[in-house]
Design an enzyme around this catalytic site. Structure first.
Site, PDB file in Angstrom:
ATOM      1  N   ASP A   1      84.185  28.548  19.526  1.00  0.00           N
ATOM      2  CA  ASP A   1      85.548  29.089  19.566  1.00  0.00           C
ATOM      3  C   ASP A   1      86.583  28.093  19.036  1.00  0.00           C
ATOM      4  O   ASP A   1      87.329  27.521  19.831  1.00  0.00           O
ATOM      5  CB  ASP A   1      85.888  29.479  21.019  1.00  0.00           C
ATOM      6  CG  ASP A   1      87.138  30.334  21.108  1.00  0.00           C
ATOM      7  OD1 ASP A   1      87.650  30.733  20.063  1.00  0.00           O
ATOM      8  OD2 ASP A   1      87.593  30.594  22.244  1.00  0.00           O
TER       9      ASP A   1
ATOM     10  N   GLU B   1      95.206  26.163  19.322  1.00  0.00           N
ATOM     11  CA  GLU B   1      94.796  26.365  20.711  1.00  0.00           C
ATOM     12  C   GLU B   1      94.031  25.174  21.270  1.00  0.00           C
ATOM     13  O   GLU B   1      94.273  24.745  22.397  1.00  0.00           O
ATOM     14  CB  GLU B   1      93.921  27.631  20.787  1.00  0.00           C
ATOM     15  CG  GLU B   1      93.389  27.915  22.169  1.00  0.00           C
ATOM     16  CD  GLU B   1      92.558  29.201  22.246  1.00  0.00           C
ATOM     17  OE1 GLU B   1      92.395  29.878  21.214  1.00  0.00           O
ATOM     18  OE2 GLU B   1      92.067  29.507  23.343  1.00  0.00           O
TER      19      GLU B   1
ATOM     20  N   GLU C   1      84.860  39.577  25.925  1.00  0.00           N
ATOM     21  CA  GLU C   1      85.815  39.086  26.917  1.00  0.00           C
ATOM     22  C   GLU C   1      86.531  40.244  27.621  1.00  0.00           C
ATOM     23  O   GLU C   1      87.747  40.250  27.770  1.00  0.00           O
ATOM     24  CB  GLU C   1      86.828  38.136  26.266  1.00  0.00           C
ATOM     25  CG  GLU C   1      86.156  36.929  25.643  1.00  0.00           C
ATOM     26  CD  GLU C   1      87.133  35.887  25.096  1.00  0.00           C
ATOM     27  OE1 GLU C   1      88.206  36.272  24.603  1.00  0.00           O
ATOM     28  OE2 GLU C   1      86.809  34.691  25.163  1.00  0.00           O
TER      29      GLU C   1
ATOM     30  N   HIS D   1      84.479  22.083  23.851  1.00  0.00           N
ATOM     31  CA  HIS D   1      84.859  22.934  24.972  1.00  0.00           C
ATOM     32  C   HIS D   1      84.989  22.149  26.287  1.00  0.00           C
ATOM     33  O   HIS D   1      84.412  22.518  27.318  1.00  0.00           O
ATOM     34  CB  HIS D   1      83.842  24.068  25.138  1.00  0.00           C
ATOM     35  CG  HIS D   1      84.412  25.308  25.775  1.00  0.00           C
ATOM     36  ND1 HIS D   1      84.789  25.351  27.091  1.00  0.00           N
ATOM     37  CD2 HIS D   1      84.672  26.543  25.277  1.00  0.00           C
ATOM     38  CE1 HIS D   1      85.233  26.568  27.376  1.00  0.00           C
ATOM     39  NE2 HIS D   1      85.189  27.302  26.292  1.00  0.00           N
TER      40      HIS D   1
ATOM     41  N   GLU E   1      87.188  34.012   9.894  1.00  0.00           N
ATOM     42  CA  GLU E   1      88.353  33.919  10.786  1.00  0.00           C
ATOM     43  C   GLU E   1      88.594  32.459  11.123  1.00  0.00           C
ATOM     44  O   GLU E   1      87.777  31.822  11.786  1.00  0.00           O
ATOM     45  CB  GLU E   1      88.121  34.744  12.063  1.00  0.00           C
ATOM     46  CG  GLU E   1      89.310  34.687  13.026  1.00  0.00           C
ATOM     47  CD  GLU E   1      89.151  35.591  14.256  1.00  0.00           C
ATOM     48  OE1 GLU E   1      88.764  36.767  14.105  1.00  0.00           O
ATOM     49  OE2 GLU E   1      89.396  35.092  15.374  1.00  0.00           O
TER      50      GLU E   1
HETATM   51  C1  GCU Z   1      89.694  32.584  22.524  1.00  0.00           C
HETATM   52  C2  GCU Z   1      91.086  32.602  23.085  1.00  0.00           C
HETATM   53  C3  GCU Z   1      91.454  33.972  23.586  1.00  0.00           C
HETATM   54  C4  GCU Z   1      91.215  34.997  22.473  1.00  0.00           C
HETATM   55  C5  GCU Z   1      89.776  34.905  21.998  1.00  0.00           C
HETATM   56  C6  GCU Z   1      89.469  35.792  20.808  1.00  0.00           C
HETATM   57  O1  GCU Z   1      88.767  32.740  23.537  1.00  0.00           O
HETATM   58  O2  GCU Z   1      91.178  31.680  24.129  1.00  0.00           O
HETATM   59  O3  GCU Z   1      92.795  33.942  23.975  1.00  0.00           O
HETATM   60  O4  GCU Z   1      91.480  36.277  22.916  1.00  0.00           O
HETATM   61  O5  GCU Z   1      89.519  33.599  21.591  1.00  0.00           O
HETATM   62  O6  GCU Z   1      89.358  35.258  19.721  1.00  0.00           O
HETATM   63  O7  GCU Z   1      89.305  36.986  20.956  1.00  0.00           O
END
Ligand code: GCU
Length: 725
Positions: free
Chosen positions: A386, A414, A312, A542, A408
């Site tokens: 996720d 969320e 990301e 999702h 994890e």
């Molecule tokens: C999800 C979440 C993000 C977070 C990511 C992660 O995508 O929305 O905010 O940074 O997980 O676990 O790195």
């Protein structure tokens, strides 16, 4: 009656005069509520067994153990305890290890302690010098602290304290909260206010709350805290911040809690003045070595790093054409002389790769099995996408036998209703832990990967993305506290049941009254499945709101990344709905053991709760209930929302049986949850109807709003991300 300011202050004075328990119950004390036990007979029973402490030689950890016990006994039993150095009469609680206590040493408990490791404990009713006493002992002092908390829990849950002989040791070595806290005190995906860490006033001002945070963690065996967000800021590694981190480590140390940080891979460039962060570059390696040595001068027992790299948009070794193993090993080498560890996250997926996102972590990490240094764990989310309300277990569990894998979980909700929904997550955690990977034949459960027993790994860990902020009640929703509690309990022993953990938490947090315990237990145990139904039944996933992830958003499409949209995952069309992950489709299923492929690969055998995760299914398909898929989907959405009404009713029946403050708070939140469940239900049913072109089954209430109304809703105030207005 309206209260004038004067009347109000008179009332306040009266209330204060009545003692703490008469003041509003604001949830601050979590499950460590030590109010006077209502049951006088029980109180008498316990009081007859416990009169004073014997601590021959103390230490910071033994001191906090004794302090906690005194606090609990004073509150629960009204006992004023004192501490001596010898057994004088019956009723002593003797605290210590063989090293600190000659009395305990004389009991020759080596056999009992042999298997308990550094953190396990032994609680035994015995006699010393002919006097009856209770001994709480362990190999190391932190074990005594865990034993003290266990003993308190026995009293809070009203178990017998007679003839005790209890041995417990954690099954997982590193039991760690991951705080996604930014240095500006916002919390990524945080729904309980701002970060607890007051960076500005540290290191000179120590917020008393840090002590209560440490107590709460130690009470459930959590022994590590990653202070910073995985989307990290290199500033945390600079000297002024390290001094602040050291101050926190000093607070946490007596409670057995180590601090960890997140390491930004590009830190050598950002704060080190280098031109590269290539892990094979000698100057970069030297920079990290020096930096890590420096960290240990501030925090001699620093735990190590969590790293999110090449995920990301975060920097990582792949920026330099190196692998995740190259990156992790560089840090591992520098941490090893100090006994530090690296938790390298496998949450990676690449926009440039046109591959099912569910497959990408496995594709990248599986070939690296055996390539990591021995102080590296690969940290894997419970499911391959996720933290969705329901996911199958991640295919990496069982797939990297030569690599320690740590779990994890996400405690912060969320994708599960954030701060407004009551969702007890232990059943979600257990579903994953109890899944059979078949990696080494039947019985190769995920929890055996995590506790290291499947492949004999000594390095083991479980991480929980924290749901804690500076809200007075720590977690936002009063019931969200149970998710922090369950994470700790399951990290200690992944084989505990959701039911037994709920039982403990309710008794400690609300009441021992049987009807309260049984009602709340039913509600909590059903809550996750209910949420799945009104959000993502039958394996959907999702389909939440864009970016803030609040509420439904099945219509999300045409965004910069396909795999951040809902359409990518539900794949609804006129023929049907669901993501074909069988051989005909993305073959994500091919990443699991043959036994799983066989079961989930066939439409007939695939459990319906995962159907649309693995298959694209015709709207007309007959389901086990006899309904068509379309009708079943609608029914589940409606059932989910209706069940929230049931939760509300169950809660309302407890009026007067739980304290008025939390009663009112949860009542309002459940009303919001119902509105949100109906919002999810209506949005999803109306949206999917545009593909199925079928009527909502007769007997179900028609949505009173249009799809375009739901699509038009905006939430600039949604929590958990930095505001963008
Ligand atoms: C999800 C979440 C993000 C977070 C990511 C992660 O995508 O929305 O905010 O940074 O997980 O676990 O790195």
């Amino acid at each position: 009656m309206t209260l004038t300011p004067l009347l109000r202050s008179v009332l306040l004075v009266i209330l204060l005069g009545m003692g703490a328990s008469a003041i509003a119950e604001d949830g601050y004390r979590l499950w460590l509520r030590y109010d006077l036990m209502q049951d006088a007979a029980k109180r008498k029973e316990y009081s007859s067994l416990i009169k004073y402490f014997v601590v021959e030689k103390t230490s910071p950890t033994l001191e906090v153990a004794e302090k906690e016990l005194s606090l609990a006994l004073a509150g629960l039993l009204g006992l004023k305890t004192s501490s001596t150095k010898d057994v004088q009469e019956s009723g002593a609680i003797v605290l210590g290890t063989s090293d600190t206590s000659p009395l305990i040493k004389s009991l020759n408990l080596q056999e009992k302690l042999k298997t308990l490791g550094d953190e396990g404990f032994y609680i035994v009713s015995t006699t010393i010098k002919g006097k009856k006493c209770i001994v709480i002992t362990a190999n190391k002092e932190v074990g005594v602290l865990y034993g003290a908390f266990h003993f308190i829990r026995l009293l809070q849950t009203q178990h017998s304290a007679q003839n005790l002989s209890l041995q417990h040791a954690p099954q997982v070595k590193h039991r760690i909260l991951n705080h996604w806290d930014n240095l500006d005190r916002t919390v990524e995906r945080g729904y309980a206010g701002f970060s607890l860490w007051d960076w500005h006033k540290l290191p000179d001002y120590i917020d008393p709350r840090y002590f209560d945070y440490a107590r709460a963690n130690a009470s459930v065996g959590i022994n590590g805290s990653v202070l910073t967000n995985v989307n990290s800021n290199a500033q945390i590694l600079t000297e002024p911040y390290l001094r602040k981190v050291a101050a926190m480590a000093n607070v946490f140390r007596p409670y057995g809690i180590k601090v960890y940080l997140t390491a930004r891979f590009s830190a050598p460039v950002e704060i080190g003045g280098l031109t590269t962060a290539d892990p094979t570059d000698a100057a970069v390696r030297e920079w990290w070595k020096k930096k890590i040595d420096e960290i240990y001068t501030h925090v001699p027992d620093f735990g190590g790093f969590v790293v999110k790299a090449n995920s990301e948009g975060q920097p990582g070794p792949q920026n330099y054409k190196r692998t995740h193993a190259d990156g992790a090993n560089m840090l591992a080498d520098a941490l090893a002389p100090h006994n530090g560890i690296v938790m390298w996250r496998a949450f990676v997926y690449d926009n440039a790769v046109p591959e099912d996102r569910a497959k990408q972590a496995y594709n990248e990490f599986k070939p690296l099995d055996g390539k990591f240094k021995s102080n590296v764990m690969v940290q894997v989310k419970n499911g391959p996408i996720d933290f969705q309300p329901r996911e199958p277990f991640h295919p990496l569990f069982g797939a990297m036998p030569q690599t320690p894998i740590n779990m994890e979980f996400q405690l912060t909700q969320e994708y599960l209703g954030q701060a407004t929904n009551l969702v007890y997550l232990a059943p979600l955690f257990k579903e994953c832990l109890d899944s059979d990977t078949y990696a080494k034949g039947k019985g190769s459960y995920v929890y055996k990967v995590i506790d290291g027993s499947l492949e004999n790994h000594p390095l083991t860990g479980m991480a929980g993305v924290a749901n804690i902020g500076n809200d007075r009640n720590w977690c936002g929703h009063p019931f969200a506290q149970s998710n922090w509690f369950s994470f700790g309990r399951l990290a200690w022993d992944p084989t505990l049941s959701s039911e037994s953990i709920a039982d403990e938490w309710i008794r400690m947090t609300y009441s021992n009254q049987q009807d309260v315990v049984s009602t709340l237990k039913q509600v909590m145990l059903a809550s996750r499945e209910i949420t799945v139904r009104y959000m993502t039944p039958l394996g959907l996933h999702h389909i939440m709101g864009w970016d803030h992830h609040y509420g439904p958003g099945p219509w999300i499409k045409d965004k910069p990344r396909a795999d951040w949209t809902s359409a990518y995952y539900h794949k609804a069309d006129e023929a049907g709905i669901g993501f074909d992950r069988t051989k005909r489709g993305s073959d994500a299923l091919g990443q699991y053991a043959p036994e799983i492929q066989q079961k989930y690969g066939s439409l007939e055998n695939c459990p319906e709760e995962y159907l649309l995760w693995f298959h694209h299914v015709s709207w007309d398909r007959k389901m086990k209930s006899g309904r068509t898929l379309w009708d079943e989907l609608c029914h589940l959405y409606y059932q989910g929302a209706d069940s929230v009404k049931w939760m509300e009713k169950s809660w309302n029946a407890l009026e007067g049986k739980v304290d008025a403050d939390r009663f009112a708070q949860v009542k309002s939140l459940l009303a919001i949850q119902y509105k949100e469940a109906v919002w999810w239900r209506n949005s999803c049913v109306l949206y999917f109807q545009t593909f199925s072109k079928k009527e909502i089954p007769a007997g179900l209430e028609m949505p009173d709003r249009t799809l375009s109304y739901y699509e038009s809703l905006q939430f600039p105030f949604a929590p958990g991300i930095r505001p963008k207005w």
